[in-house]
Scaffold this active site. Sequence first.
Site, mmCIF file in Angstrom:
data_model
loop_
_atom_site.group_PDB
_atom_site.id
_atom_site.type_symbol
_atom_site.label_atom_id
_atom_site.label_comp_id
_atom_site.label_asym_id
_atom_site.label_seq_id
_atom_site.Cartn_x
_atom_site.Cartn_y
_atom_site.Cartn_z
ATOM 1 N N ALA A 95 29.914 -34.349 -5.122
ATOM 2 C CA ALA A 95 29.261 -33.769 -4.004
ATOM 3 C C ALA A 95 27.761 -33.341 -4.359
ATOM 4 O O ALA A 95 27.474 -33.123 -5.309
ATOM 5 C CB ALA A 95 30.139 -32.736 -3.612
ATOM 6 N N PHE A 97 25.296 -35.558 -3.584
ATOM 7 C CA PHE A 97 24.355 -36.698 -3.490
ATOM 8 C C PHE A 97 24.553 -37.119 -1.962
ATOM 9 O O PHE A 97 23.596 -37.161 -1.203
ATOM 10 C CB PHE A 97 24.748 -37.876 -4.212
ATOM 11 C CG PHE A 97 24.028 -39.063 -4.208
ATOM 12 C CD1 PHE A 97 22.846 -39.077 -4.892
ATOM 13 C CD2 PHE A 97 24.438 -40.011 -3.495
ATOM 14 C CE1 PHE A 97 21.985 -40.221 -4.772
ATOM 15 C CE2 PHE A 97 23.620 -41.251 -3.202
ATOM 16 C CZ PHE A 97 22.259 -41.308 -3.794
ATOM 17 N N PHE A 148 23.410 -25.205 0.650
ATOM 18 C CA PHE A 148 24.284 -25.965 1.634
ATOM 19 C C PHE A 148 23.568 -26.237 2.907
ATOM 20 O O PHE A 148 23.964 -26.181 4.017
ATOM 21 C CB PHE A 148 25.569 -24.958 2.167
ATOM 22 C CG PHE A 148 26.616 -24.754 1.230
ATOM 23 C CD1 PHE A 148 26.670 -25.643 0.094
ATOM 24 C CD2 PHE A 148 27.667 -23.618 1.435
ATOM 25 C CE1 PHE A 148 27.783 -25.299 -0.704
ATOM 26 C CE2 PHE A 148 28.652 -23.456 0.660
ATOM 27 C CZ PHE A 148 28.890 -24.506 -0.650
ATOM 28 N N ASN A 180 34.064 -32.540 0.764
ATOM 29 C CA ASN A 180 33.800 -31.240 0.115
ATOM 30 C C ASN A 180 33.501 -30.242 1.114
ATOM 31 O O ASN A 180 32.587 -30.526 1.888
ATOM 32 C CB ASN A 180 32.742 -31.268 -0.906
ATOM 33 C CG ASN A 180 32.414 -29.884 -1.763
ATOM 34 O OD1 ASN A 180 32.004 -28.964 -1.197
ATOM 35 N ND2 ASN A 180 32.699 -30.047 -3.156
ATOM 36 N N SER A 214 29.276 -22.605 -5.454
ATOM 37 C CA SER A 214 27.937 -22.881 -5.375
ATOM 38 C C SER A 214 27.119 -21.677 -5.640
ATOM 39 O O SER A 214 27.709 -20.456 -5.005
ATOM 40 C CB SER A 214 27.327 -23.500 -4.309
ATOM 41 O OG SER A 214 26.221 -23.612 -3.950
ATOM 42 N N THR A 284 27.450 -26.118 -10.918
ATOM 43 C CA THR A 284 26.277 -26.140 -11.692
ATOM 44 C C THR A 284 26.311 -24.744 -11.978
ATOM 45 O O THR A 284 27.172 -23.918 -11.748
ATOM 46 C CB THR A 284 25.004 -26.225 -10.657
ATOM 47 O OG1 THR A 284 25.207 -25.246 -9.622
ATOM 48 C CG2 THR A 284 24.964 -27.615 -10.150
ATOM 49 N N GLY A 305 23.404 -31.461 -15.104
ATOM 50 C CA GLY A 305 22.925 -32.459 -16.174
ATOM 51 C C GLY A 305 23.400 -32.321 -17.561
ATOM 52 O O GLY A 305 24.293 -31.352 -17.809
#
Length: 395
Positions: A95, A97, A148, A180, A214, A284, A305
Amino acid sequence: MAWRQLRKRALDAAIILGGGGLLFTSYLTATGDDHFYAEYLMPALQRLLDPESAHRLAVRVISLGLLPRATFQDSNMLEVRVLGHKFRNPVGIAAGFDKHGEAVDGLYKLGFGFVEVGSVTPQPQEGNPRPRVFRLPEDQAVINRYGFNSHGLSAVEHRLRARQQKQTQLTTDGLPLGINLGKNKTSVDAAADYVEGVRILGPLADYLVVNVSSPNTAGLRSLQGKTELRRLLSKVLQERDALKGPQKPAVLVKIAPDLTAQDKEDIASVARELGIDGLIITNTTVSRPVGLQGALRSETGGLSGKPLRDLSTQTIREMYALTQGTIPIIGVGGVSSGQDALEKIQAGASLVQLYTALTFLGPPVVARVKRELEALLKERGFNTVTDAIGVDHRR
């Protein structure tokens, strides 16, 4: 100096337009060229476009079907059956992208085994002010604080309903769709937002994700607390069970990597108690690992990443143990190779996702991960991905 910079930008544009044309007609119609993307095309895009503009361009190009279908053939070794569905291969797009459901079919063409749309909020919202995405190329990492940004449930429902019949066939063929769900920034009742998402988008999804992790929406991560999470998920599951039709979507929870030991125990307890179908591990991180080199490493937001990879894998390992392997896990965070994917699978993930790797390596990374994963499975004596799930816990 100004002339040199102008000439460099012109060269970058030529690579993107001219090289891209060559790419579309030859390279990607074969197997994709990892070196061309990683060393030339993606760096040129990064020099020419800011991160958010590059992201929007990528979504647009993929949504228009301008990238030829990947030719890597998924073997039976890569097939996974989990969450009530067959997955042709275990590598999905995370989720973030395709936030608005604009590029689903194009993403399947790139070779992903499943696509996850979102996060989608009930009402449209702009998210945080720009700039809100920052590349750390030295670290193969990105920091984002999108907040968001979403077209809202109605717009996403319209797009996905228009292709519902096609998706039904894709799911049957082993290419499921996840959605999502998020909450609006100004919402007082978070549970009501997620319940509305289930009601509107549930009929269009093979699985739904309750995103409570998030770091870019104030107060969101507090929903991972035991009492709050139990209350929220009870309502979400009740709404899911009330959906009409024989095939109801699985419900998964996406959690943060920045959790205490007690947080993890509480989440595992609630997930088992309520019968949650799966966990997505992880979102993240707000931490900044020692050794980051990128000049923008201190920007506020979630880090994704390569620097997230090991923290994510360790969280997968811990949650698999806490749930005794009874709850399927989708592992995400720093996946850019078959080795990265296998480490997460052996730690307990049934499936994996990637996103940031696309930023630096381009679409060929999808075939690369699958190809390398298959080779590693054979090398280590596994007949299928399923054989490798959670093997670290059986040694």
